[in-house]
Design a protein around this motif. Structure first.
Motif, PDB file in Angstrom:
ATOM      1  N   SER A 133       0.861  -1.185   0.000  1.00 41.50           N
ATOM      2  CA  SER A 133       0.000   0.000   0.000  1.00 41.50           C
ATOM      3  C   SER A 133       0.894   1.231   0.000  1.00 41.50           C
ATOM      4  O   SER A 133       1.790   1.352   0.831  1.00 41.50           O
ATOM      5  CB  SER A 133      -0.895   0.043   1.249  1.00 41.50           C
ATOM      6  OG  SER A 133      -1.808  -1.034   1.266  1.00 41.50           O
ATOM      7  N   GLU A 145      -2.144  -0.657  -3.999  1.00 40.40           N
ATOM      8  CA  GLU A 145      -3.114   0.424  -3.795  1.00 40.40           C
ATOM      9  C   GLU A 145      -2.369   1.717  -3.502  1.00 40.40           C
ATOM     10  O   GLU A 145      -1.258   1.713  -2.974  1.00 40.40           O
ATOM     11  CB  GLU A 145      -4.104   0.106  -2.679  1.00 40.40           C
ATOM     12  CG  GLU A 145      -3.528   0.078  -1.285  1.00 40.40           C
ATOM     13  CD  GLU A 145      -4.603  -0.106  -0.213  1.00 40.40           C
ATOM     14  OE1 GLU A 145      -5.798   0.057  -0.501  1.00 40.40           O
ATOM     15  OE2 GLU A 145      -4.225  -0.413   0.940  1.00 40.40           O
ATOM     16  N   SER A 161      -4.907  -1.403   3.094  1.00 40.54           N
ATOM     17  CA  SER A 161      -5.337  -2.804   3.108  1.00 40.54           C
ATOM     18  C   SER A 161      -4.195  -3.776   3.361  1.00 40.54           C
ATOM     19  O   SER A 161      -4.430  -4.919   3.743  1.00 40.54           O
ATOM     20  CB  SER A 161      -5.984  -3.156   1.762  1.00 40.54           C
ATOM     21  OG  SER A 161      -7.077  -2.327   1.478  1.00 40.54           O
ATOM     22  N   HIS A 162      -2.950  -3.337   3.121  1.00 46.07           N
ATOM     23  CA  HIS A 162      -1.824  -4.255   3.145  1.00 46.07           C
ATOM     24  C   HIS A 162      -0.818  -3.883   4.223  1.00 46.07           C
ATOM     25  O   HIS A 162      -0.770  -2.743   4.689  1.00 46.07           O
ATOM     26  CB  HIS A 162      -1.160  -4.290   1.773  1.00 46.07           C
ATOM     27  CG  HIS A 162      -2.129  -4.546   0.655  1.00 46.07           C
ATOM     28  ND1 HIS A 162      -2.931  -5.675   0.610  1.00 46.07           N
ATOM     29  CD2 HIS A 162      -2.468  -3.809  -0.427  1.00 46.07           C
ATOM     30  CE1 HIS A 162      -3.700  -5.617  -0.458  1.00 46.07           C
ATOM     31  NE2 HIS A 162      -3.432  -4.491  -1.103  1.00 46.07           N
TER      32      HIS A 162
END
Length: 237
Positions: free
Chosen positions: A9, A36, A81-82
């Motif tokens: 991310s 992302e 998210s990561h």
């Protein structure tokens, strides 16, 4: 079985960077190693968020007030998210996809726990010692950045030196990645000489509100000891 590569991310904190952020996003969005892209607009008044929204592939979070870089990064981490975080300043000049690949690869490939950029216009001293200990461009696991609630207690520009404390405590292996063609513009070129000097003074004040000035030298010494060698990086490729 070889473990799957970690997903990345990218968090880009931005404050009044409408003239520059589009070029940074052009290198980041669509990059094969970045999963992302999150731009955190930290209360800008110049249309930074609108410029970022015009870039396909970037998620834009707007903070109504300017809270400072540490707070903006905390907001980005909460949205990410990561686990592997690519932190990028929003005003970089000359950034390319190859530069990003070089910064991400040592951590994704297991040669280092953290990677830190050394830009072409970093101070001469940092070039000589091979480390910019306050570089804003890093690839770091979330656990080594710190929890968002702790980041929000830091001064506006206390993030990097606070993060360094965590890297040192964890004995994290640090890859220093040279970016000879990438520059971070002097604040005076964006705001005028007097405002630029005041902004630099505020940044130094925030840093030394976070750690004592003499402790900065200790950070540099210990981080240099944690650097992985060029041979280690080559062996991991």
């Amino acid at each position: 079985m070889t473990p799957a590569p970690q997903r990345v991310s990218c968090i880009i904190p931005a404050y009044n960077e409408a003239p520059r952020i589009a070029a940074v996003l052009a290198s980041v969005t669509g990059h094969p190693l970045i999963d992302e892209v999150i731009v955190v607009d930290d209360g800008s008044a110049d249309g930074t968020a609108e410029v970022a929204r015009a870039t396909s592939g970037a998620r834009v979070i707007v903070q109504d007030e300017n809270h400072g870089k540490s707070w903006a990064v905390a907001t980005g981490i909460e949205a990410a998210s990561h686990d592997l975080i690519l932190l990028l300043d929003s005003d970089l000049l000359g950034l390319t996809g190859d530069d990003l690949s070089a910064l991400i690869a040592p951590v994704r490939e297991g040669a280092a726990d953290v990677s830190i950029s050394l830009r072409g216009n970093a101070p001469k001293l940092w070039q000589m010692i091979g480390l910019d200990y306050i570089s804003g461009e890093r690839v770091v696991p979330k656990r080594l950045i710190g929890p968002p609630e702790a980041l929000r207690t830091l001064p506006h520009f206390g993030l990097e030196v606070a993060m360094n404390e965590r890297l040192i405590a964890a004995q994290a292996r640090i890859a220093v990645v040279r970016w000879p063609e990438v520059e971070s513009p002097w604040k005076g070129s964006k705001r005028g000489p007097w405002e630029g000097m005041k902004a630099d003074a505020r940044m130094l004040g925030d840093m030394f509100d976070t750690i004592a000035p003499k402790h900065a030298l200790t950070q540099i010494r210990l981080m240099r000891q944690l650097r992985v060698t060029a041979a280690d990086l080559i062996a991991a490729q």
